[in-house]
Design an enzyme around this catalytic site. Sequence first.
Site, PDB file in Angstrom:
ATOM      1  N   GLY A  93     -24.028 -33.722 -13.678  1.00 18.06           N
ATOM      2  CA  GLY A  93     -25.039 -33.016 -12.726  1.00 18.06           C
ATOM      3  C   GLY A  93     -25.048 -33.954 -11.361  1.00 18.06           C
ATOM      4  O   GLY A  93     -25.378 -33.354 -10.367  1.00 18.06           O
ATOM      5  N   GLU A 116      -5.511 -23.717   8.147  1.00 22.95           N
ATOM      6  CA  GLU A 116      -3.892 -24.049   8.278  1.00 22.95           C
ATOM      7  C   GLU A 116      -2.890 -23.401   7.541  1.00 22.95           C
ATOM      8  O   GLU A 116      -2.241 -24.227   7.004  1.00 22.95           O
ATOM      9  CB  GLU A 116      -3.873 -25.746   8.346  1.00 22.95           C
ATOM     10  CG  GLU A 116      -4.493 -26.323   9.474  1.00 22.95           C
ATOM     11  CD  GLU A 116      -4.442 -27.944   9.419  1.00 22.95           C
ATOM     12  OE1 GLU A 116      -3.482 -28.307   8.943  1.00 22.95           O
ATOM     13  OE2 GLU A 116      -5.167 -28.815  10.122  1.00 22.95           O
ATOM     14  N   GLY A 117      -3.291 -22.288   7.093  1.00 22.22           N
ATOM     15  CA  GLY A 117      -2.371 -21.306   6.214  1.00 22.22           C
ATOM     16  C   GLY A 117      -2.976 -21.667   4.671  1.00 22.22           C
ATOM     17  O   GLY A 117      -2.846 -22.684   4.423  1.00 22.22           O
ATOM     18  N   GLU A 120      -1.765 -18.954  -0.331  1.00 23.07           N
ATOM     19  CA  GLU A 120      -0.819 -17.843  -0.361  1.00 23.07           C
ATOM     20  C   GLU A 120      -0.014 -17.881   0.481  1.00 23.07           C
ATOM     21  O   GLU A 120       1.441 -17.407   0.239  1.00 23.07           O
ATOM     22  CB  GLU A 120      -1.751 -16.695  -0.648  1.00 23.07           C
ATOM     23  CG  GLU A 120      -2.482 -16.568  -1.849  1.00 23.07           C
ATOM     24  CD  GLU A 120      -3.952 -17.008  -1.786  1.00 23.07           C
ATOM     25  OE1 GLU A 120      -4.184 -17.668  -0.537  1.00 23.07           O
ATOM     26  OE2 GLU A 120      -4.527 -17.391  -2.932  1.00 23.07           O
TER      27      GLU A 120
END
Length: 136
Positions: A93, A116-117, A120
């Site tokens: 926690g 920045e890309g 995927e």
Amino acid sequence: MVLVVVFHLKQQHQRLLRQRRRRRRAPISKLQSIQMKISKMTTARDAARLLTWRAAMMKDAGEKYTREAAMAKLMASEAATMCAHQSIQVLGGMGYVSDMPAERHYRDARITEIYEGTSEIQHLVIAGDVIKEYQG
């Protein structure tokens, strides 16, 4: 950006190892499950670092480094997210409290998979380069 992520991974990892959190009078670092998390985090961090160095060496040598840069960015962003998530898991926690560095590192690491890309897109860059290599 990848180097920044790797640097923060190292800092996060060092903070986690310095934690004095205890369970039943023993430091939690003695628990096998915690040691497994530390091992996975260290391996992912070092893999990201090595891929980054490889891409940098190829760039310095004037070689084509598109695939290697995408692999380094992908590995670093995914390793950062995984390590930050595991740090929160270890801290329980307290890791989720906004005053703790682990919570901030998780937010920072998660965004690296988006800007920045996205991850995927990095996968598409890597796959496209591999396919082009074998077709050409």
